[in-house]
Design a protein around this motif. Structure first.
Motif, PDB file in Angstrom:
ATOM      1  N   ARG A 130       5.026   9.789  -9.469  1.00 32.50           N
ATOM      2  CA  ARG A 130       4.039   8.773  -9.791  1.00 32.50           C
ATOM      3  C   ARG A 130       3.982   7.790  -8.637  1.00 32.50           C
ATOM      4  N   LEU A 131       2.936   7.003  -8.612  1.00 35.60           N
ATOM      5  CA  LEU A 131       2.834   5.968  -7.595  1.00 35.60           C
ATOM      6  C   LEU A 131       3.633   4.764  -8.059  1.00 35.60           C
ATOM      7  N   GLY A 132       4.485   4.290  -7.193  1.00 37.62           N
ATOM      8  CA  GLY A 132       5.315   3.142  -7.507  1.00 37.62           C
ATOM      9  C   GLY A 132       4.810   1.899  -6.816  1.00 37.62           C
ATOM     10  N   ASP A 133       5.702   0.947  -6.681  1.00 36.67           N
ATOM     11  CA  ASP A 133       5.391  -0.329  -6.059  1.00 36.67           C
ATOM     12  C   ASP A 133       4.859  -0.111  -4.647  1.00 36.67           C
ATOM     13  N   GLY A 134       3.755  -0.709  -4.314  1.00 40.02           N
ATOM     14  CA  GLY A 134       3.176  -0.580  -2.988  1.00 40.02           C
ATOM     15  C   GLY A 134       2.414   0.717  -2.779  1.00 40.02           C
ATOM     16  N   GLY A 135       2.284   1.534  -3.819  1.00 41.50           N
ATOM     17  CA  GLY A 135       1.547   2.786  -3.692  1.00 41.50           C
ATOM     18  C   GLY A 135       2.355   3.943  -3.149  1.00 41.50           C
ATOM     19  N   MET A 169       1.528  -1.931   6.762  1.00 40.31           N
ATOM     20  CA  MET A 169       2.536  -1.559   5.784  1.00 40.31           C
ATOM     21  C   MET A 169       3.156  -2.824   5.186  1.00 40.31           C
ATOM     22  N   ILE A 170       3.491  -2.744   3.923  1.00 39.90           N
ATOM     23  CA  ILE A 170       4.051  -3.888   3.203  1.00 39.90           C
ATOM     24  C   ILE A 170       5.570  -3.813   3.242  1.00 39.90           C
ATOM     25  N   ASP A 171       6.183  -4.905   3.619  1.00 32.47           N
ATOM     26  CA  ASP A 171       7.644  -4.995   3.617  1.00 32.47           C
ATOM     27  C   ASP A 171       8.083  -5.374   2.204  1.00 32.47           C
ATOM     28  N   PRO A 172       8.895  -4.520   1.533  1.00 31.92           N
ATOM     29  CA  PRO A 172       9.307  -4.823   0.153  1.00 31.92           C
ATOM     30  C   PRO A 172      10.013  -6.166   0.006  1.00 31.92           C
ATOM     31  N   ARG A 173      10.723  -6.609   1.055  1.00 32.70           N
ATOM     32  CA  ARG A 173      11.406  -7.907   0.961  1.00 32.70           C
ATOM     33  C   ARG A 173      10.394  -9.042   0.880  1.00 32.70           C
ATOM     34  N   ARG A 174       9.301  -8.903   1.609  1.00 31.66           N
ATOM     35  CA  ARG A 174       8.270  -9.937   1.575  1.00 31.66           C
ATOM     36  C   ARG A 174       7.598  -9.974   0.204  1.00 31.66           C
ATOM     37  N   ARG A 175       7.340  -8.793  -0.347  1.00 33.26           N
ATOM     38  CA  ARG A 175       6.741  -8.717  -1.677  1.00 33.26           C
ATOM     39  C   ARG A 175       7.637  -9.413  -2.698  1.00 33.26           C
ATOM     40  N   SER A 176       8.959  -9.184  -2.622  1.00 36.52           N
ATOM     41  CA  SER A 176       9.896  -9.825  -3.545  1.00 36.52           C
ATOM     42  C   SER A 176       9.856 -11.337  -3.377  1.00 36.52           C
ATOM     43  N   PHE A 177       9.771 -11.794  -2.131  1.00 35.77           N
ATOM     44  CA  PHE A 177       9.706 -13.218  -1.865  1.00 35.77           C
ATOM     45  C   PHE A 177       8.455 -13.822  -2.501  1.00 35.77           C
TER      46      PHE A 177
END
Length: 168
Positions: free
Chosen positions: A53-58, A1-9
């Protein structure tokens, strides 16, 4: 699973928190939702009105640009991992943390006769109070708002959006 904070970083948005998005009705709290949702798209495909709809990270999120949600429950029934679960949700309302928010460029707020949002609001959360000798004044009742999004797509000025409720 993708951590949204990491994606922002990784995208260079260090100081910004991940934006809050409106998940489908009866979504579990965000942390549990992220764990349970396997991003299978079944809820998006099951939605008869196309408001998912599919958003960020699916992950699925609401899109009220064409119409609102009528709480038919098709998305919840299609969700096999039970990330959408009316019985397990810690709240009765589909979206207890969301409500309509009206921007300053609303036609009615700028003394232009427009009541389209109130006509679309089945919950009667948006009403217009008559003003003697003038344009009726809009009143939004946050407690009555179901965050269904019916008012969003019909607004000719694009002045209504769903926003997180203010917490006291």
């Amino acid at each position: 699973m993708i951590d949204p904070r990491r994606r922002s970083f990784l995208r260079g948005r260090i100081a910004q928190a991940a934006p809050a998005v409106q998940r489908p009705p009866w979504a579990l709290p965000q942390a549990r939702f992220n764990q349970q949702c396997d991003r299978c798209r079944a809820c998006v495909q099951a939605c008869p009105h196309g408001v998912l709809r599919l958003g960020d990270g699916g992950f699925p999120e609401m899109d009220f640009s064409r119409r609102g949600c009528d709480f038919c429950g098709a998305c919840e029934r299609a969700c096999k991992p039970r990330a959408l679960d009316r019985a397990a949700a810690p709240h009765v309302a589909a979206w207890p943390l969301w409500q309509a928010q009206v921007a300053p460029h609303c036609l009615a707020l700028n003394k232009v006769e427009c009541r389209i949002c109130a006509d679309a609001c089945d919950a009667r959360a948006i009403r217009f109070k008559p003003a003697p000798g003038g344009i009726s004044r809009m009143q939004l009742d946050p407690a009555a708002c179901t965050a269904c999004g019916d008012c969003v797509s019909v607004c000719p000025a694009g002045a209504i959006a769903m926003a997180a409720r203010a917490t006291a």
